[in-house]
Design a protein around this motif. Structure first.
Motif, PDB file in Angstrom:
ATOM      1  N   THR A  90       0.839  -1.203   0.000  1.00 44.66           N
ATOM      2  CA  THR A  90       0.000   0.000   0.000  1.00 44.66           C
ATOM      3  C   THR A  90       0.873   1.252   0.000  1.00 44.66           C
ATOM      4  OG1 THR A  90      -0.155  -0.050   2.439  1.00 44.66           O
ATOM      5  CG2 THR A  90      -1.918  -1.135   1.180  1.00 44.66           C
ATOM      6  N   SER A  91       2.076   1.126  -0.531  1.00 46.12           N
ATOM      7  CA  SER A  91       3.059   2.219  -0.493  1.00 46.12           C
ATOM      8  C   SER A  91       2.820   3.284  -1.554  1.00 46.12           C
ATOM      9  CB  SER A  91       4.464   1.654  -0.687  1.00 46.12           C
ATOM     10  OG  SER A  91       4.567   1.064  -1.982  1.00 46.12           O
TER      11      SER A  91
ATOM     12  N   GLY B 250      -1.058   4.210   1.597  1.00 44.06           N
ATOM     13  CA  GLY B 250      -2.139   3.662   2.400  1.00 44.06           C
ATOM     14  C   GLY B 250      -3.503   3.692   1.760  1.00 44.06           C
ATOM     15  N   SER B 251      -3.602   4.213   0.537  1.00 44.85           N
ATOM     16  CA  SER B 251      -4.932   4.411  -0.062  1.00 44.85           C
ATOM     17  C   SER B 251      -5.335   3.339  -1.065  1.00 44.85           C
ATOM     18  CB  SER B 251      -4.994   5.775  -0.751  1.00 44.85           C
ATOM     19  OG  SER B 251      -4.140   5.814  -1.891  1.00 44.85           O
ATOM     20  N   VAL B 252      -4.380   2.597  -1.620  1.00 45.85           N
ATOM     21  CA  VAL B 252      -4.654   1.606  -2.654  1.00 45.85           C
ATOM     22  C   VAL B 252      -3.678   0.440  -2.485  1.00 45.85           C
ATOM     23  CG1 VAL B 252      -4.609   1.128  -5.146  1.00 45.85           C
ATOM     24  CG2 VAL B 252      -5.506   3.312  -4.319  1.00 45.85           C
ATOM     25  N   TRP B 253      -4.188  -0.793  -2.664  1.00 49.71           N
ATOM     26  CA  TRP B 253      -3.294  -1.940  -2.756  1.00 49.71           C
ATOM     27  C   TRP B 253      -2.937  -2.119  -4.233  1.00 49.71           C
ATOM     28  CZ3 TRP B 253      -2.509  -6.436  -5.391  1.00 49.71           C
ATOM     29  CH2 TRP B 253      -1.604  -7.359  -4.850  1.00 49.71           C
ATOM     30  N   GLU B 254      -1.651  -1.937  -4.537  1.00 48.71           N
ATOM     31  CA  GLU B 254      -1.171  -2.245  -5.886  1.00 48.71           C
ATOM     32  C   GLU B 254       0.213  -2.860  -5.773  1.00 48.71           C
ATOM     33  OE1 GLU B 254      -0.436  -0.596 -10.429  1.00 48.71           O
ATOM     34  OE2 GLU B 254      -1.339   0.745  -8.942  1.00 48.71           O
TER      35      GLU B 254
ATOM     36  N   ALA C  66     -11.678  -1.114   3.159  1.00 42.68           N
ATOM     37  CA  ALA C  66     -12.337  -0.202   2.228  1.00 42.68           C
ATOM     38  C   ALA C  66     -11.467   0.212   1.049  1.00 42.68           C
ATOM     39  CB  ALA C  66     -12.802   1.051   2.973  1.00 42.68           C
ATOM     40  N   ILE C  67     -10.163  -0.063   1.107  1.00 41.47           N
ATOM     41  CA  ILE C  67      -9.315   0.478   0.044  1.00 41.47           C
ATOM     42  C   ILE C  67      -9.368  -0.394  -1.209  1.00 41.47           C
ATOM     43  CG2 ILE C  67      -7.789   1.419   1.825  1.00 41.47           C
ATOM     44  CD1 ILE C  67      -5.634  -0.490   0.814  1.00 41.47           C
ATOM     45  N   PRO C  68      -9.242   0.219  -2.390  1.00 35.74           N
ATOM     46  CA  PRO C  68      -9.243  -0.565  -3.638  1.00 35.74           C
ATOM     47  C   PRO C  68      -8.031  -1.487  -3.718  1.00 35.74           C
ATOM     48  CG  PRO C  68      -9.559   1.794  -4.052  1.00 35.74           C
ATOM     49  CD  PRO C  68      -9.126   1.661  -2.638  1.00 35.74           C
TER      50      PRO C  68
ATOM     51  N   LEU D 172      -5.988  -3.239  -6.749  1.00 40.59           N
ATOM     52  CA  LEU D 172      -5.859  -3.320  -8.206  1.00 40.59           C
ATOM     53  C   LEU D 172      -5.365  -4.704  -8.588  1.00 40.59           C
ATOM     54  CD1 LEU D 172      -4.480   0.212  -9.095  1.00 40.59           C
ATOM     55  CD2 LEU D 172      -6.838  -0.564  -8.826  1.00 40.59           C
ATOM     56  N   GLY D 173      -5.840  -5.212  -9.715  1.00 43.03           N
ATOM     57  CA  GLY D 173      -5.714  -6.612 -10.068  1.00 43.03           C
ATOM     58  C   GLY D 173      -4.305  -7.126 -10.226  1.00 43.03           C
ATOM     59  N   TYR D 174      -4.126  -8.376  -9.844  1.00 41.15           N
ATOM     60  CA  TYR D 174      -2.909  -9.131 -10.113  1.00 41.15           C
ATOM     61  C   TYR D 174      -3.345 -10.531 -10.526  1.00 41.15           C
ATOM     62  CZ  TYR D 174       1.812 -11.022  -9.539  1.00 41.15           C
ATOM     63  OH  TYR D 174       3.033 -11.615  -9.759  1.00 41.15           O
ATOM     64  N   GLU D 175      -4.081 -10.551 -11.654  1.00 42.52           N
ATOM     65  CA  GLU D 175      -4.623 -11.801 -12.168  1.00 42.52           C
ATOM     66  C   GLU D 175      -5.441 -12.510 -11.079  1.00 42.52           C
ATOM     67  OE1 GLU D 175      -2.695 -13.929 -15.033  1.00 42.52           O
ATOM     68  OE2 GLU D 175      -1.792 -12.171 -15.912  1.00 42.52           O
ATOM     69  N   ASP D 176      -5.335 -13.825 -10.978  1.00 39.80           N
ATOM     70  CA  ASP D 176      -6.156 -14.558 -10.013  1.00 39.80           C
ATOM     71  C   ASP D 176      -5.630 -14.452  -8.593  1.00 39.80           C
ATOM     72  OD1 ASP D 176      -3.919 -16.083 -10.888  1.00 39.80           O
ATOM     73  OD2 ASP D 176      -4.794 -17.884 -10.038  1.00 39.80           O
ATOM     74  N   LEU D 177      -4.493 -13.775  -8.410  1.00 37.94           N
ATOM     75  CA  LEU D 177      -3.908 -13.654  -7.079  1.00 37.94           C
ATOM     76  C   LEU D 177      -4.279 -12.350  -6.385  1.00 37.94           C
ATOM     77  CD1 LEU D 177      -0.323 -15.061  -7.753  1.00 37.94           C
ATOM     78  CD2 LEU D 177      -2.216 -16.210  -6.615  1.00 37.94           C
ATOM     79  N   ALA D 178      -5.077 -11.505  -7.013  1.00 37.39           N
ATOM     80  CA  ALA D 178      -5.454 -10.236  -6.389  1.00 37.39           C
ATOM     81  C   ALA D 178      -6.138 -10.506  -5.050  1.00 37.39           C
ATOM     82  CB  ALA D 178      -6.379  -9.451  -7.308  1.00 37.39           C
ATOM     83  N   PRO D 179      -5.681  -9.862  -3.979  1.00 40.15           N
ATOM     84  CA  PRO D 179      -6.239 -10.132  -2.636  1.00 40.15           C
ATOM     85  C   PRO D 179      -7.530  -9.362  -2.386  1.00 40.15           C
ATOM     86  CG  PRO D 179      -4.483  -8.533  -2.470  1.00 40.15           C
ATOM     87  CD  PRO D 179      -4.548  -8.927  -3.925  1.00 40.15           C
ATOM     88  N   THR D 180      -8.590  -9.767  -3.041  1.00 38.51           N
ATOM     89  CA  THR D 180      -9.849  -9.028  -2.971  1.00 38.51           C
ATOM     90  C   THR D 180     -10.855  -9.722  -2.061  1.00 38.51           C
ATOM     91  OG1 THR D 180     -10.778 -10.201  -4.877  1.00 38.51           O
ATOM     92  CG2 THR D 180      -9.510  -8.202  -5.330  1.00 38.51           C
ATOM     93  N   PRO D 181     -11.677  -8.951  -1.338  1.00 39.13           N
ATOM     94  CA  PRO D 181     -12.739  -9.557  -0.534  1.00 39.13           C
ATOM     95  C   PRO D 181     -13.704 -10.375  -1.379  1.00 39.13           C
ATOM     96  CG  PRO D 181     -12.412  -7.260   0.086  1.00 39.13           C
ATOM     97  CD  PRO D 181     -11.601  -7.494  -1.152  1.00 39.13           C
ATOM     98  N   GLU D 182     -13.896  -9.962  -2.642  1.00 41.27           N
ATOM     99  CA  GLU D 182     -14.798 -10.702  -3.534  1.00 41.27           C
ATOM    100  C   GLU D 182     -14.348 -12.142  -3.733  1.00 41.27           C
ATOM    101  OE1 GLU D 182     -15.228  -6.410  -4.268  1.00 41.27           O
ATOM    102  OE2 GLU D 182     -13.504  -7.755  -4.162  1.00 41.27           O
TER     103      GLU D 182
END
Length: 431
Positions: A166-167, A212-216, A342-344, A346-356
Motif C-alpha cells: 500500500t506504499s 495507504g490508499s490503494v493496494w497495488e 475499504a481500500i481498492p 488493483l488486479g494481479y490476475e487470479d492472485l489479487a487479494p480481494t474480498p470478492e
C-alpha cells in the motif's frame, strides 16, 4: 491391473525422490500415513505429465508435506526440453516473487531486534524518499492529452505499507498510466545496479497513489531489501545467506549460481510462436560473476527442497529443527489481514487479494480470509504467493500442510496449474 501397476511405479519413483529431497525434512512410508490417498495423489502426476506431453509445460517438480513430513514429491518432464534433459528433484528454478516472503522475513527479524520500526516513515531509513510526490494525471485542455502533475503525500509511506503493498509504488509493466510509463523508462530492473543505486533512481519518480490508499503490487519489496541493508549494516545477499538460507540449510537458494549449480538450472521451453524462450533464461548471466542487483522482490533462485524448508519454518511458527528465525506471534501478524477493507485492490490476475475472492494480504503473503467467495479449495488462514516464471506455494496451518510447485513458464499461463494443483492436493486429502 494396469492402472495398479502404474500407481506402483509412480509411488516407487516418488519414494526414491523423497529419499533425495526429504532426507532431513522427514517422510511418510506411504501417503495414507499422512492423511492422503495414494491413488488420488497420482492424479497430480497424471495431469502434469499430460501437460508435458502435449507441449504446454516443459516440466515440473511438485511437492506436498504435512505434519512436518513429505507425503508427495514428483518430477515430470524436462529441466530443459530443447536439450532433452530430464527434470531432477534438485533442479534450480528462478522463483521471482517467491523471493518476497524471504525478504519480508528478513525485515521482521530486524523488527524483532528493534532495528526496524514497522510504523516508521520509510524516509527514516532511506532519506532520499522524504520528499517523494504523488503523480496525478490531469487532462490538458489544449492538447487533449493527459499530463502529470505532482502533489505532496498526505502521510508518509511506512515500512508496513511496503510489506503490504500500500506504499504507492508500482511495477511499470503492470499498467499504462503516466506513472507506470515513467517507471518503465527509468530502467529499474537493471541487473548491474546496486540497491543503493536503484533507490537513487526510484527516488526521482512519483508514487502512483497516496500511501495507504490503494493496494497495488509493485517494487515495495525491493525497497525493503535496501532497508535491510541500512538497518543491518550488511549487504542484502549476505544477510539472507547468514541469517536465513544458511541457518535453514537452503544450500541452493541465492541470487546467483555457482559453477557446480549452473547445470541444474531449469529453463522455460521455447515459445513456438516467437522461437525464443520467454522471460529470463540462460545460466550465463547468473554464473559469470557475483551479481550487484539483489532484488528483494524477485531475484532468488531455489529448489523445491529448499523452499520446502522455508515453508516448514513458517508452518512451525518461526523455527526449523531448533533454529528460530521469528517468534510465533510475529508469524501470526505476518499471516493476518493487514489491508484496510475499504481500500481498492488493483488486479494481479487470479492472485489479487480481494474480498470478492475471500482473500486479503498480510506482511509478505496473500491470506485467505473467508471460507467462501473463492471457488478454489483451501482453508481460512492459508497463505501463499507465486513467481513471475510460474512457481507457486501455499501453506495451510489448519491442515498443517504446504505445497510447492516449481515450473518455468510465463506467469499468465501458470494460473491454471496453480488452481489445478490446489484442487488435486485437497482432493487427495482424506483425513
Amino acid at each position: 491391473m494396469k492402472w495398479e501397476r502404474v500407481l506402483l511405479t509412480i509411488w516407487i519413483f516418488a519414494c526414491c525422490a523423497l529419499r533425495v529431497v526429504g532426507q532431513d525434512l522427514g517422510k511418510v512410508s506411504r501417503p495414507e500415513d499422512g492423511g492422503f490417498s495414494t491413488e488420488r495423489l497420482a492424479r497430480i502426476t497424471k495431469l502434469f505429465q499430460a501437460e508435458v506431453e502435449k507441449g504446454a509445460i516443459p516440466g515440473a517438480v511438485l511437492l506436498v508435506a504435512r505434519d512436518g513430513k513429505l507425503v508427495y514429491l514428483q518430477t515430470v518432464g524436462y529441466q530443459d526440453r530443447e536439450k532433452r534433459l530430464a527434470m531432477k528433484a534438485d533442479a534450480i528454478f528462478r522463483i521471482a516473487s517467491m523471493t518476497k516472503p524471504a525478504t519480508s522475513v528478513a525485515v521482521m527479524m530486524l523488527a524483532e531486534e528493534g532495528k526496524i520500526d514497522l510504523l516508521a516513515p520509510v524516509w527514516q531509513y532511506l532519506p532520499e524518499l522524504k520528499d517523494v510526490k504523488v503523480g496525478v494525471e490531469k487532462m490538458d485542455s489544449s492538447s487533449g492529452k493527459p499530463t502529470l502533475s505532482f502533489e505532496d503525500t498526505r502521510r508518509a509511506m511506512t515500512v508496513q505499507d511496503l510489506l503490504r503493498h500500500t506504499s504507492g509504488l508500482v511495477y511499470g509493466p503492470f499498467g499504462n498510466s503516466l506513472v507506470h510509463q515513467a517507471y518503465n523508462k527509468a530502467n529499474l530492473f537493471d541487473a548491474h545496479q546496486t540497491l543503493a543505486e536503484f533507490m537513487t533512481k526510484l527516488s526521482t519518480l512519483p508514487l502512483a497513489h497516496q500511501p495507504g490508499s490503494v493496494w497495488e503490487y509493485g517494487m515495495s519489496t525491493d525497497v525493503l531489501g535496501r532497508i535491510v541493508e541500512v538497518a543491518s549494516g550488511m549487504a542484502f545477499d549476505r544477510f539472507l545467506e547468514e541469517r536465513i538460507t544458511g541457518p535453514l540449510r537452503m544450500n541452493d537458494t541465492a541470487f546467483y549460481l555457482n559453477e557446480t549449480q549452473a547445470s541444474r538450472l531449469a529453463e522455460p521451453q521455447i515459445d513456438r510462436a516467437t522461437g525464443k524462450r520467454p522471460g529470463a533464461s540462460g545460466a550465463e548471466d547468473l554464473t559469470k560473476e557475483k551479481q550487484k542487483w539483489f532484488s528483494g522482490g524477485g531475484g532468488l533462485l531455489s529448489t523445491a527442497s529448499d523452499y520446502a524448508r522455508f515453508c516448514q519454518m513458517l508452518l512451525n511458527r518461526g523455527q526449523l529443527n531448533g533454529v528460530w528465525l521469528l517468534a510465533p506471534k510475529t508469524i501470526a501478524v505476518m499471516t493476518s489481514d493487514q489491508v484496510p477493507p475499504a481500500i481498492p485492490r488493483l488486479g494481479y490476475e487470479d492472485l489479487a487479494p480481494t474480498p470478492e475472492m475471500g482473500h486479503s494480504f498480510g506482511l509478505g503473503f496473500a491470506v485467505r480470509t473467508d471460507a467462501g467467495h473463492s471457488p478454489v479449495s483451501g482453508s481460512v488462514g492459508d497463505y501463499s504467493w507465486a513467481g513471475a516464471y510460474g512457481t507457486y506455494f501455499w501453506i495451510d496451518p489448519q491442515e498443517k500442510m504446504y505445497a510447492v510447485m516449481m515450473v518455468q513458464m510465463p506467469f499468465p499461463q501458470a494460473g491454471y496449474y496453480r488452481r489445478a494443483l490446489r484442487e488435486l492436493v485437497y482432493g487427495a486429502l482424506i483425513h
